[in-house]
Structures are given as C-alpha cells and as structure tokens.
Motif scaffolding. Sequence first.
Motif, PDB file in Angstrom:
ATOM      1  N   PHE A  94       0.944  -1.214   0.051  1.00  0.00           N
ATOM      2  CA  PHE A  94       0.085  -0.220  -0.037  1.00  0.00           C
ATOM      3  C   PHE A  94       0.954   1.158   0.082  1.00  0.00           C
ATOM      4  O   PHE A  94       0.347   2.381   0.144  1.00  0.00           O
ATOM      5  N   ALA A  96       2.904   2.559   1.935  1.00  0.00           N
ATOM      6  CA  ALA A  96       2.838   3.260   3.322  1.00  0.00           C
ATOM      7  C   ALA A  96       3.981   3.656   4.111  1.00  0.00           C
ATOM      8  O   ALA A  96       3.976   4.218   5.198  1.00  0.00           O
ATOM      9  N   VAL A 108       5.980   5.506   8.869  1.00  0.00           N
ATOM     10  CA  VAL A 108       4.822   4.904   8.425  1.00  0.00           C
ATOM     11  C   VAL A 108       3.776   5.654   8.179  1.00  0.00           C
ATOM     12  O   VAL A 108       3.451   6.779   9.164  1.00  0.00           O
TER      13      VAL A 108
END
Length: 297
Positions: A94, A96, A108
């Motif tokens: 993702f 992230a 993060v």
Amino acid sequence: MIKKDQNTVPFRLAIASGKGGTGKTTVAVNLFHYISKDYSHRVQLMDCDVEEPNALLFLKNAVLDAEDVATQLIPVIDTDKCTFCRKCVNYCEFNAIVVIPFAGFAEVNPSLCHSCGACLVACEDGAITEYPSEIGKIRSYKLGQNGILTEGRLKIGSAMQTMVIKKTKQHTWKDVDVIISDAPPGTSCPVVETVSDADYVVLVTEPTPFGLYDLKLTVEMLREIQKPFGVIINKAGLGDHKVQDFLSQQKIELLGEIPYSKEYASKYASGNILDNVSIETEVQYKTIIRKLLDHHT
Ligand code: SF4
Ligand code: SF4
C-alpha cells in the motif's frame, strides 16, 4: 417465522442500493420496526453506512446501551534499531512506508496503512512495533425488548470504512433472530463487506433511469459474489415501468413496491417515518417481510 431450534439463526439480511437517495435506510428501518413489532423475534439493525450513519434519527426512544472504540494497529519504526534495509518498503503493498537511508529517515503513513502486518514479518531487526489508532466508534442502542440498533461511525479523516464495518458486524447481539445490515450506497468494497455474510440481500431502487442504471451495477456485483437477492421498488408510481421490465427479463424477484407519497417524503425530512404510515405502505412492508422470512427455511 424463524425456527429457534435451527442452526441457521440468526437470519442475516442486508439492505443495499446502487445509489444514495433511493430510501435504503427508510426501508431498513421499516423492516426492523415491523419485524420486531409483529413477530416475537429479537432483531438487530446494523447501520454499516459508516460515513453517514442515520438510522438512529428515525428510531425514537433509543437508549444508549454500549459504546466501543474501533481501532486499527499502525506500525511504528524505531529509527535507533532500524538498519534502513528497506525490506519493509518492498513488503508493503500500500506504499505506506517511507525509508530514506542517507537521511536516516523511516516512517509509516497511517492514512495509507491497511494493518496487514507484512512489514512486521519483513523486519528482521525488531525495529517495528504496533500501536492501536482510533478509526471510529461503535454504539449500540436498545429499542424496547426486541430491538437493538448497532451503529458504526467512521472517524472524520479516516479511510478505513471497510475495517469499521467489519468491526461493527462483530457486535452481534446475544440470541438475536434476525440481523438487518444497512449497507453504504454503491458497489465498492464497503458494500461487499456489508453483504458478504448475508443470507439474502434486499436491493432498494427507484423507478427512474438513474435508479435502473445503478440497479444493474448492483445486480452484476451480487451475481459475481453469488448472493441471493430480491428488489424493492421505492417511490413506486414516480417514474416509468422500465425497472419492472428489467426485473422480469432478468427473472429477479420483485419483493414489493412502496408507493411514492409527498406526505411521506415530508415525514422523512422531519425524521418521522414510522408515524402514521399509510395502510397501503404498511401492507406492502408486511407482505415483503413474509416473503423475506419465507426465504429462511
Ligand atoms: S501493516 Fe501492512 S499496510 Fe501497514 S505499513 Fe505495514 S505492510 Fe504497509
Ligand atoms: S525492515 Fe526494519 S530495519 Fe529494514 S528498513 Fe524496515 S524497519 Fe528498518
């Protein structure tokens, strides 16, 4: 009627619609009202429209019974332990995680994280731990002896609709006979999550070209995930006959038609949808409920 000795209790219904404004929540609230009033069933209404839950507005005398915070686990990187190897970045589907070795930076982004845990598995240096972060609230309200409303509400700014829905659905009432889940409008992941464990899905549409277009998309989605479903036409009499034609061509069950009424629309605006319902509308809801409960054999 739901037979209590069956292993199939509770009977799970989901109410969905391809677009907003069709009266999906009105239908969910009315089904909840008449099943809990006319049958000796314990009924739970799950408001899974977590970005804009509004079933509570229509249910008078609801008493708050329980409140829970929905959380997701967000990883945090300890830069004292981190070797900036970037394995976690490669594991994260993702995007992230940002790791910039020459700057000694590792972080993060919580708004992109889906709490899959892959980065914890990837990190061999013990630099990642997790902390719980609030993504919403789940509240349950008692409504008389037989009814409970459980409402999931997404925290403003959070994108974790599906996770809040999942957690809302974990708050099942004890000994409940029927669960009615009110899905968000559309056909995206939060809708699929809401209907995923339903025994039967009720699609609410309106007899207009927009209603028909969105109905077709929802039918396609439900056929793909192989869920049994039927259709309620709300605001019947307002538009044309094309929705009925589509249903008969496609051999889709028409559960009932709720007549359009200007008076009813004004009651909706003031939150009074359960007061002084016309006989015709009440009969329609009761007929629809009999058909729905017949699906649970
Ligand atoms: S938990 Fe999953 S989504 Fe979140 S940062 Fe780690 S790998 Fe990415
Ligand atoms: S895997 Fe662990 S050590 Fe490697 S960059 Fe990520 S947090 Fe740092």
